[in-house]
Design a protein around this motif. Structure first.
Motif, PDB file in Angstrom:
ATOM      1  N   PRO A 120       0.843  -1.205   0.000  1.00 60.19           N
ATOM      2  CA  PRO A 120       0.000   0.000   0.000  1.00 60.19           C
ATOM      3  C   PRO A 120       0.880   1.258   0.000  1.00 60.19           C
ATOM      4  O   PRO A 120       1.742   1.425   0.866  1.00 60.19           O
ATOM      5  N   SER A 121       0.680   2.101  -1.003  1.00 52.73           N
ATOM      6  CA  SER A 121       1.632   3.190  -1.223  1.00 52.73           C
ATOM      7  C   SER A 121       1.526   4.288  -0.176  1.00 52.73           C
ATOM      8  O   SER A 121       2.411   5.128  -0.064  1.00 52.73           O
ATOM      9  N   ASP A 122       0.438   4.282   0.619  1.00 55.03           N
ATOM     10  CA  ASP A 122       0.336   5.276   1.686  1.00 55.03           C
ATOM     11  C   ASP A 122       0.960   4.739   2.968  1.00 55.03           C
ATOM     12  O   ASP A 122       0.897   5.400   4.015  1.00 55.03           O
ATOM     13  N   GLY A 123       1.538   3.530   2.893  1.00 55.17           N
ATOM     14  CA  GLY A 123       2.222   2.965   4.055  1.00 55.17           C
ATOM     15  C   GLY A 123       1.284   2.407   5.106  1.00 55.17           C
ATOM     16  O   GLY A 123       1.721   1.923   6.154  1.00 55.17           O
ATOM     17  N   ARG A 124      -0.033   2.464   4.810  1.00 61.35           N
ATOM     18  CA  ARG A 124      -1.004   1.952   5.793  1.00 61.35           C
ATOM     19  C   ARG A 124      -1.330   0.498   5.478  1.00 61.35           C
ATOM     20  O   ARG A 124      -1.513   0.141   4.315  1.00 61.35           O
ATOM     21  N   SER A 125      -1.395  -0.342   6.502  1.00 59.64           N
ATOM     22  CA  SER A 125      -1.744  -1.729   6.256  1.00 59.64           C
ATOM     23  C   SER A 125      -3.211  -1.807   5.842  1.00 59.64           C
ATOM     24  O   SER A 125      -4.010  -0.950   6.199  1.00 59.64           O
ATOM     25  N   PHE A 126      -3.523  -2.827   5.079  1.00 58.07           N
ATOM     26  CA  PHE A 126      -4.856  -2.923   4.477  1.00 58.07           C
ATOM     27  C   PHE A 126      -5.158  -4.397   4.257  1.00 58.07           C
ATOM     28  O   PHE A 126      -4.256  -5.181   3.990  1.00 58.07           O
ATOM     29  N   GLU A 127      -6.418  -4.779   4.398  1.00 58.81           N
ATOM     30  CA  GLU A 127      -6.778  -6.196   4.230  1.00 58.81           C
ATOM     31  C   GLU A 127      -7.978  -6.335   3.314  1.00 58.81           C
ATOM     32  O   GLU A 127      -8.863  -5.480   3.306  1.00 58.81           O
ATOM     33  N   LEU A 128      -8.006  -7.417   2.588  1.00 53.67           N
ATOM     34  CA  LEU A 128      -9.209  -7.791   1.840  1.00 53.67           C
ATOM     35  C   LEU A 128      -9.972  -8.793   2.682  1.00 53.67           C
ATOM     36  O   LEU A 128      -9.375  -9.595   3.383  1.00 53.67           O
ATOM     37  N   ARG A 129     -11.284  -8.780   2.541  1.00 52.16           N
ATOM     38  CA  ARG A 129     -12.061  -9.758   3.292  1.00 52.16           C
ATOM     39  C   ARG A 129     -12.012 -11.132   2.594  1.00 52.16           C
ATOM     40  O   ARG A 129     -11.630 -11.227   1.419  1.00 52.16           O
ATOM     41  N   TRP A 130     -12.388 -12.158   3.308  1.00 53.28           N
ATOM     42  CA  TRP A 130     -12.451 -13.508   2.746  1.00 53.28           C
ATOM     43  C   TRP A 130     -13.426 -13.502   1.575  1.00 53.28           C
ATOM     44  O   TRP A 130     -14.530 -12.953   1.681  1.00 53.28           O
ATOM     45  N   HIS A 131     -13.022 -14.102   0.472  1.00 48.89           N
ATOM     46  CA  HIS A 131     -13.899 -14.130  -0.692  1.00 48.89           C
ATOM     47  C   HIS A 131     -13.488 -15.232  -1.658  1.00 48.89           C
ATOM     48  O   HIS A 131     -12.404 -15.796  -1.562  1.00 48.89           O
ATOM     49  N   ARG A 132     -14.408 -15.523  -2.581  1.00 52.53           N
ATOM     50  CA  ARG A 132     -14.095 -16.257  -3.796  1.00 52.53           C
ATOM     51  C   ARG A 132     -14.218 -15.211  -4.899  1.00 52.53           C
ATOM     52  O   ARG A 132     -15.137 -14.377  -4.855  1.00 52.53           O
ATOM     53  N   ASP A 133     -13.342 -15.235  -5.914  1.00 53.85           N
ATOM     54  CA  ASP A 133     -13.335 -14.123  -6.866  1.00 53.85           C
ATOM     55  C   ASP A 133     -14.642 -14.007  -7.655  1.00 53.85           C
ATOM     56  O   ASP A 133     -15.055 -12.910  -8.007  1.00 53.85           O
ATOM     57  N   ASP A 134     -15.280 -15.128  -7.958  1.00 53.62           N
ATOM     58  CA  ASP A 134     -16.417 -15.038  -8.872  1.00 53.62           C
ATOM     59  C   ASP A 134     -17.688 -15.695  -8.328  1.00 53.62           C
ATOM     60  O   ASP A 134     -18.564 -16.089  -9.096  1.00 53.62           O
ATOM     61  N   ILE A 135     -17.753 -15.841  -7.012  1.00 48.78           N
ATOM     62  CA  ILE A 135     -18.996 -16.335  -6.384  1.00 48.78           C
ATOM     63  C   ILE A 135     -19.261 -15.443  -5.167  1.00 48.78           C
ATOM     64  O   ILE A 135     -18.420 -15.366  -4.263  1.00 48.78           O
TER      65      ILE A 135
END
Ligand code: AKG
Length: 293
Positions: A120-135
């Motif tokens: 992350p270019s702003d230096g802040r940690s970031f997370e994606l939630r649990w997912h399946r890409d196409d469901i």
């Protein structure tokens, strides 16, 4: 029945890691190209980015908002597109991809996505939630199973260009079953999903994974990351694959790609793959988006 070890591992676990697929020279060239491309995007001179705080497309570049990815590495307007094209259409990626997709031949491959995932270019940690890409997460168990029983028709990968990439977290085997009650009820950012595995890559290692495996991304704002994130499709994938690809708005530039710098055999392969993507786009009409958020 799968005949190859790679394919059996992918079928069983939903992902497979191959170590050190690049030569030292390829690694240096790709890392330099990725560094220049990230700098361009951070400076706002390449607006096709993934923005911190938003997980799925569409993303819109905004001044002052960090980025966690750079889109469209094959777009001919990007100065380093020829270097990225050489890696996307090269044997190091496409040999295992063909094995995982079948095995199949060059004439069954479809050009899809090639992006770059970065710290992350702003230096802040970031997370994606649990997912399946196409469901979507809202899918009932029988809907999930119906989709997961279909052949995947894609090979998707992360190719690390820096050491210590630990951003992708998967639940092995979850590409082949509906979510458990626990997984359904879990916090979307659950830090310790039962059975989860942090995929650990060093520079030059690649992980291929079924994009409908239950997974998430976790980004440490202080840890360098430059990972090429790509996918190729199989012609039999049709409209479902079309949505995965065309929701990322590649249609506007794919005709302009210049593959003249590629080695002879790879140029014909690339032209064929591009032509099959254009045909898919023409036949698919409006595809919408896979997920929101
Ligand atoms: O950062 C990663 O490796 C995972 C990315 C991801 O899950 C996604 O783009 O949907």
């Amino acid at each position: 029945m799968p005949t190859s070890t790679l394919r059996s591992q992918l079928d069983k676990d939903g992902f497979v890691i191959i170590r050190s697929i690049l030569s030292a020279a390829q690694l240096t060239q790709l890392r330099d190209a990725a560094t220049r491309t990230t700098a361009l995007a951070v400076a706002g001179r390449w607006p096709h980015v993934r923005t911190v705080g938003k997980q799925f497309p569409p993303w819109t570049w905004e001044p002052g908002v960090g980025i966690w990815g750079v889109q469209h590495l094959l777009n001919p307007s990007l100065p380093d597109a020829p270097t990225f094209a050489a890696s996307y259409f090269g044997d190091e990626i496409l040999d295992p991809a063909k094995e995982l997709l079948g095995p199949c031949g060059d004439d069954e491959l479809v050009m899809e996505l090639y992006n770059l995932l970065v710290r992350p270019s702003d230096g802040r940690s970031f997370e994606l939630r649990w997912h399946r890409d196409d469901i979507p997460a809202s899918a009932a168990a029988d809907e999930e199973l119906e989709r997961l029983r279909e052949p995947a028709w894609h090979a998707q990968w992360n190719l690390a260009l820096c050491d210590g990439d630990e951003s992708l977290i998967v639940v092995p085997g979850s590409h082949a079953r509906a979510r458990t009650e626990g997984e359904r009820a879990a916090d979307p950012f659950e830090p310790e999903m039962p059975g989860q595995l942090v995929v650990k890559l060093e520079a030059g290692d690649v992980v291929f994974y079924n994009n409908n495996i239950l997974h998430r991304g976790r980004y440490d704002g202080a840890r360098e990351r430059l990972s090429l994130h790509g996918s190729v499709g199989h012609v039999a994938g049709g409209r479902l694959r079309a949505r995965n690809v065309l929701q990322h708005a590649v249609g506007s530039w794919v005709d302009g790609c210049d593959f003249s710098g590629l080695p002879e055999g790879h140029r014909a392969r690339a032209e064929g793959m591009r032509a099959r993507l254009v045909k898919l786009g023409r036949e698919s009409g409006e595809v919408g988006y896979s997920l929101d958020g």
